[in-house]
Write a protein that holds these residues in place. Structure first.
Motif, short mmCIF file in Angstrom:
data_model
loop_
_atom_site.label_atom_id
_atom_site.label_comp_id
_atom_site.label_asym_id
_atom_site.label_seq_id
_atom_site.Cartn_x
_atom_site.Cartn_y
_atom_site.Cartn_z
N LEU A 206 -6.39 -2.05 11.24
CA LEU A 206 -5.67 -1.16 12.16
C LEU A 206 -4.30 -0.80 11.62
O LEU A 206 -3.78 0.29 11.90
N VAL A 207 -3.71 -1.70 10.84
CA VAL A 207 -2.40 -1.45 10.23
C VAL A 207 -2.56 -1.05 8.77
O VAL A 207 -1.88 -0.15 8.27
N ALA A 208 -3.49 -1.71 8.06
CA ALA A 208 -3.62 -1.51 6.62
C ALA A 208 -4.04 -0.09 6.24
O ALA A 208 -3.50 0.50 5.30
N LEU A 209 -5.03 0.46 6.95
CA LEU A 209 -5.51 1.79 6.59
C LEU A 209 -4.43 2.86 6.71
O LEU A 209 -4.22 3.63 5.77
N PRO A 210 -3.72 2.97 7.85
CA PRO A 210 -2.66 3.99 7.91
C PRO A 210 -1.52 3.73 6.94
O PRO A 210 -0.95 4.67 6.38
N ILE A 211 -1.18 2.45 6.71
CA ILE A 211 -0.09 2.16 5.78
C ILE A 211 -0.49 2.51 4.35
O ILE A 211 0.30 3.09 3.59
N ALA A 212 -1.70 2.16 3.96
CA ALA A 212 -2.16 2.49 2.60
C ALA A 212 -2.24 3.99 2.41
O ALA A 212 -1.82 4.54 1.37
N PHE A 213 -2.78 4.70 3.40
CA PHE A 213 -2.93 6.16 3.30
C PHE A 213 -1.57 6.83 3.18
O PHE A 213 -1.34 7.66 2.29
N THR A 214 -0.64 6.49 4.06
CA THR A 214 0.69 7.11 4.02
C THR A 214 1.48 6.62 2.81
O THR A 214 2.36 7.33 2.32
N GLY A 215 1.17 5.41 2.33
CA GLY A 215 1.84 4.93 1.13
C GLY A 215 1.53 5.78 -0.09
O GLY A 215 2.37 5.94 -0.97
N VAL A 216 0.31 6.32 -0.14
CA VAL A 216 -0.02 7.24 -1.24
C VAL A 216 0.89 8.46 -1.18
O VAL A 216 1.40 8.93 -2.21
N TYR A 217 1.12 8.98 0.02
CA TYR A 217 2.01 10.14 0.16
C TYR A 217 3.44 9.80 -0.27
O TYR A 217 4.08 10.56 -1.02
N LEU A 218 3.96 8.66 0.18
CA LEU A 218 5.35 8.31 -0.09
C LEU A 218 5.59 7.98 -1.55
O LEU A 218 6.71 8.13 -2.05
#
Length: 394
Positions: A206-218
């Motif tokens: 629930l936390v890892a997927l959005p953080i990993a996805f947005t981490g690619v952007y950042l």
């Protein structure tokens, strides 16, 4: 298929485990960076002066008059009474001995409370949280090496998280799907490490997927994320990147004053954003323009408050040099605006930041259990092959 994904999950997980654990731990800390920074450095963040702030152009002039070596590049316009403003500064051309790029200023008097260099390591409390922030972003490596490395770690993390999710789906025929998958969320005690790794992995998704996805952007925004996002629609060029840099900023004040730039910027806000609150002011002297930012009320403090607008004003003519923000952007621009608030948890206000902080700690534990699981697997002695029973004729 499952055998391939199991191998991918295991070996990629081992390669990136340390990077994920380190960034998850630092991410947990900087989820409440401002609060921890203020707690560690009360003399920099608290002024004890609750008078109204000076007019911002007066404050700007007073700051620069106290140290002729520096030029203010960004000044907050939303500092609450009793708190210091963290002002961004740069050295003027030819100035020597400026080893800082942040000043803490009492907005009610213009008094300078202290300075620091963002992201530098000096071994003191004033530099600790900014250094952790920088380390979280790029492992404190020079250039773009650290950022790009962590970007590809996020790509691998995203892939193995999805693979791990797929591997937990039940495969036994005849069992109801919900009850079978519910067992994947339980620690049954027979294989404690295996069960703990599986359960932690599922709950932290629930936390890892959005953080990993947005981490690619950042981390890989210009290299990977934006080129892929542009397939779904146009992305607006940033006004700073679109404007040529001058050879050397002029030492004389521009014809358009700082106060005038804010008035002009307010009038040039897109429709529907005229009630936005002033956020910060900046002078990009090398680009010959002012940047004035406005935000919706409680930006990144209440749930789903992510909208802002930046208005760029030519510092010599007062004409609009560009706009960048939610209302003035394309649909893909708006999608990109959501990435940082989601990554930091600020998209849900304090609750979201708390979830990111807790999720980071659990992800560190997940990485530790995953490495432990592999270590137990390799240390387990192999059973010798069963010998065949002797035949009757032997």
């Amino acid at each position: 298929m499952k055998a391939f994904l199991r191998g991918l999950h295991r070996w990629c997980g081992l390669v990136i485990a340390l990077f994920v654990a380190v960034t998850a731990l630092t991410g947990s800390l900087i989820a409440f960076e401002h609060e921890l920074d203020a707690w560690l450095n009360p003399a920099l963040f608290k002024t004890g002066d609750t008078r109204p702030a000076l007019p911002f152009d007066t404050l700007l002039a007073r700051i620069e008059s106290q140290d002729g070596r520096i030029r203010v590049t960004q000044l907050p316009l939303d500092t609450p009474p009793g708190q210091a403003s963290e002002v961004q500064v740069e050295a003027r051309s030819g100035a020597a001995g400026v080893d800082f790029d942040r000043m803490f200023v009492d907005p009610a008097s213009g008094r300078i409370l202290g300075t620091r260099k963002w992201g530098a390591w000096h071994g003191d409390s004033a530099h600790l949280m900014p250094w952790l922030n920088r380390f979280h972003r790029n492992l404190a490596l020079p250039g773009q090496w650290g950022s790009r490395l962590l970007g590809w770690v996020c790509v691998a993390w995203l892939l193995i998280s999805l693979a791990g999710l797929y591997l937990t789906f039940p495969t036994r025929p005849g069992r109801p799907w919900r009850s079978a998958w519910r067992m994947s969320l339980e620690v049954r005690g027979l294989k404690l490490v295996n069960d703990l790794h599986r359960v932690l992995g599922l709950w932290t998704l629930l936390v890892a997927l959005p953080i990993a996805f947005t981490g690619v952007y950042l981390s890989l925004g210009n290299d990977v994320f934006k080129p892929l996002a542009s397939l779904f629609g146009p992305i607006s060029p940033h006004p700073v990147a679109a404007r040529a840099q001058t050879a050397m900023p002029s030492s004389t004040p521009p014809p358009i004053s700082a106060r005038q730039s804010v008035v002009l910027a307010r009038a040039l806000l897109p429709e529907g954003t005229r009630d936005y609150e002033p956020w910060y002011f900046g002078h990009l002297a090398s680009r010959g323009m002012y940047r004035v930012a406005f935000k919706e009320k409680n930006l990144r403090e209440s749930a789903l408050r992510v909208r802002y607008e930046q208005v760029f004003i030519d510092d010599r003519t007062g004409e609009l040099a560009g706009r960048f923000g939610y209302a003035s952007g394309t649909p893909v621009d708006r999608f990109l605006v959501w990435q940082y608030p989601v990554h930091s948890g600020k998209v849900l206000g304090p609750l979201g930041r708390a979830l990111v902080a807790l999720g980071g700690v659990l992800i560190v534990l997940l990485c530790a259990v995953g490495v432990m699981r592999y270590g137990m697997r390799t240390a387990k002695p192999r059973r010798p092959p069963a010998s065949r029973a002797p035949g009757r004729g032997q």
